[in-house]
Each structure stands twice: as C-alpha cells, then as structure tokens.
Design a protein around this motif. Sequence first.
Motif, PDB file in Angstrom:
ATOM      1  N   ASP A 180       0.859  -1.183   0.000  1.00 10.26           N
ATOM      2  CA  ASP A 180       0.000   0.000   0.000  1.00 10.26           C
ATOM      3  C   ASP A 180       0.898   1.237   0.000  1.00 10.26           C
ATOM      4  N   ASN A 182       0.323   4.196   0.582  1.00 11.23           N
ATOM      5  CA  ASN A 182       0.063   5.149   1.666  1.00 11.23           C
ATOM      6  C   ASN A 182       0.774   4.787   2.968  1.00 11.23           C
ATOM      7  N   MET A 186       2.222   6.994   6.223  1.00  7.13           N
ATOM      8  CA  MET A 186       1.529   6.775   7.499  1.00  7.13           C
ATOM      9  C   MET A 186       2.530   6.479   8.615  1.00  7.13           C
ATOM     10  N   ASP A 210      -4.742  -2.860  10.130  1.00 11.48           N
ATOM     11  CA  ASP A 210      -5.922  -2.188   9.584  1.00 11.48           C
ATOM     12  C   ASP A 210      -5.596  -0.693   9.548  1.00 11.48           C
ATOM     13  N   THR A 211      -5.388  -0.156   8.364  1.00 11.90           N
ATOM     14  CA  THR A 211      -4.950   1.240   8.252  1.00 11.90           C
ATOM     15  C   THR A 211      -6.039   2.241   8.641  1.00 11.90           C
ATOM     16  N   PHE A 212      -7.280   1.759   8.790  1.00  8.98           N
ATOM     17  CA  PHE A 212      -8.359   2.637   9.230  1.00  8.98           C
ATOM     18  C   PHE A 212      -8.643   2.497  10.725  1.00  8.98           C
ATOM     19  N   ASP A 213      -7.938   1.550  11.357  1.00  7.56           N
ATOM     20  CA  ASP A 213      -8.113   1.336  12.793  1.00  7.56           C
ATOM     21  C   ASP A 213      -6.740   1.035  13.402  1.00  7.56           C
ATOM     22  N   GLY A 227      -7.510   5.163  15.147  1.00  5.84           N
ATOM     23  CA  GLY A 227      -8.321   5.256  13.939  1.00  5.84           C
ATOM     24  C   GLY A 227      -7.411   5.379  12.734  1.00  5.84           C
ATOM     25  N   ASN A 228      -7.631   6.403  11.883  1.00  2.46           N
ATOM     26  CA  ASN A 228      -6.718   6.628  10.764  1.00  2.46           C
ATOM     27  C   ASN A 228      -5.577   7.540  11.232  1.00  2.46           C
ATOM     28  N   THR A 229      -4.715   7.935  10.321  1.00  4.01           N
ATOM     29  CA  THR A 229      -3.540   8.721  10.710  1.00  4.01           C
ATOM     30  C   THR A 229      -3.689  10.208  10.413  1.00  4.01           C
ATOM     31  N   GLU A 230      -4.897  10.661  10.204  1.00  2.00           N
ATOM     32  CA  GLU A 230      -5.103  12.096  10.023  1.00  2.00           C
ATOM     33  C   GLU A 230      -4.948  12.814  11.355  1.00  2.00           C
ATOM     34  N   ARG A 257     -10.008   8.267  18.285  1.00  4.00           N
ATOM     35  CA  ARG A 257     -10.447   8.176  16.888  1.00  4.00           C
ATOM     36  C   ARG A 257     -11.279   9.387  16.494  1.00  4.00           C
TER      37      ARG A 257
END
Length: 268
Positions: A180, A182, A186, A210-213, A227-230, A257
Amino acid sequence: MKNATDSVETLVDEKSVFDVKDIKKNNRIKQRILFAVIAVVCAAGVAAVLIRTLCKVGEIGISPTELYDPQDIVEVTGIKIGDNLFSFSSAAAEKNIAQNFPYLDKISVRRVLPSGVSISFEHNMGTMAIRLGDDYYAIDDDQTVLKKCEAPDDGGVHRITVISDRISRCVVGEKMVYNDDNLFSMVDDICRAVDANGVLDKISFIDLTDTFDVTMDYDSRFEIKLGNTENMNYKIAMIVKVVAQLYPDDTGQIDVRETSTAYVKRYT
C-alpha cells in the motif's frame, strides 16, 4: 631631392626593421612563458613523486564508539600503518565500513598530511523496527533498513515496532517498500508525531494491520486507538495530556479516533 620610389623603399625598410624587433621580442616572451610552465610542471612532478614516496601512514584517528571495536573498523578499510598515504581509495574504505557496521552513518575517510588518516562517522541506531515473522529489521527515520535483528532493542536502544501485513520489500540498505503506497507516509507521520511530542520511548509498537483502525501501545499501560492517521500530531498530543491527568498506576484504553474527544476506559 629624393624621388617617390626612394621614399617608399625607405618606409618599407623601416617597417621591416620594426617587425623583426617585435617578432624577436614576442619569441623571447614565449620562451620565458614556456620555460616557466616547464619549471612548474617539473616542480609539481617532483613534489608528487616525493609525496607519494615519502608520505607514509603514521597515525589513524577514529571517532569514538561504544558499539564496535575501533580496530575492527580500521581493519575493514584495509589501511595499515606504514602504507603509502595515497595507496588507498577513500570511497572504497567508506563503503566497506558502511557494509560491515550498519549503525554508522555519514562515514568519512580522509587523508591528513603529512602522515595521518582520519575516520569519522555518526551513530544512527534507528527509531523503528519492522517485524517480519520472528525477525526484526531496524530502520531509521527515513525508513532505510539498517540491519536484521533478533529483537527490536538490538544494540541496547528503544525502537518502535511497526506491525503490518503489507510489506513488499525489506532489504538492508534500501528504503522500505509496502504493498500500500500510503503506508510509507503513514509510518512517517506517526513516528514524527510521537517524536515531536517527546514520547518516542513510551511507544512499544504500532499496529498498522488495519490502516483505518491503527492501534499502538503506550508505556505498556494503555492500548491506544488512533483510527486513521489524520491529525496525528494533535492525537498524540491529546494522548500525552490525558495520561498526565491519570494516576501513575492506571492502565486501560484511550480512544482518540474522534479528534475532538478522548475516551478513557480504565482497567480495574
């Protein structure tokens, strides 16, 4: 009274005399320049021969290190006391050091006239470790793979273990490659945020399965849900602030998150 022909011949003769004088003068100047050039070249040649003949390695200085035996570092360069000071390649010596001592960085091998050699470097232990099966790979801030290790704390330093099932290529001396695209940024964002908030030594692992968690461990006391890395820098700062308000023996889960709020679940 002279006629016109005599005047013309006189002028021609006088011009010829001046031309001959100029030519002789120019020739003398050219000869002097040529002799000077020859003298300089000869002097340079003699100096080069003397330097190569007389300049012997009499001393090898090396940067201090507790990681490796300095004599081992000198040995891989191939440079020995008594060798001609110009008989070795600095580039080749630097390459050999880098290949054999992975935690050394910015390596420089240079001559110090008349008889010295200086070997300098900095230490780069890496701040992270990639886990692949039972093996670990120390990586630096640029995610360049430094060394294959048996444990993430190889060399006696703390590293954040990065867990992911999307690793495409992990080769010593190269940057990490993920399936991935991204993931590289990240990992970079998380580690920069952790370092910026001064808690790099508090994080034992980051799980990016899990890149969204994304989850991570904080001080072996709290499970962190990112959560995500934002807004990663803000999330890490918020975690640090929350932990500071808890008791030193508290354990549990911190959920950031939702960037606006931190949810804490303490274990009893």
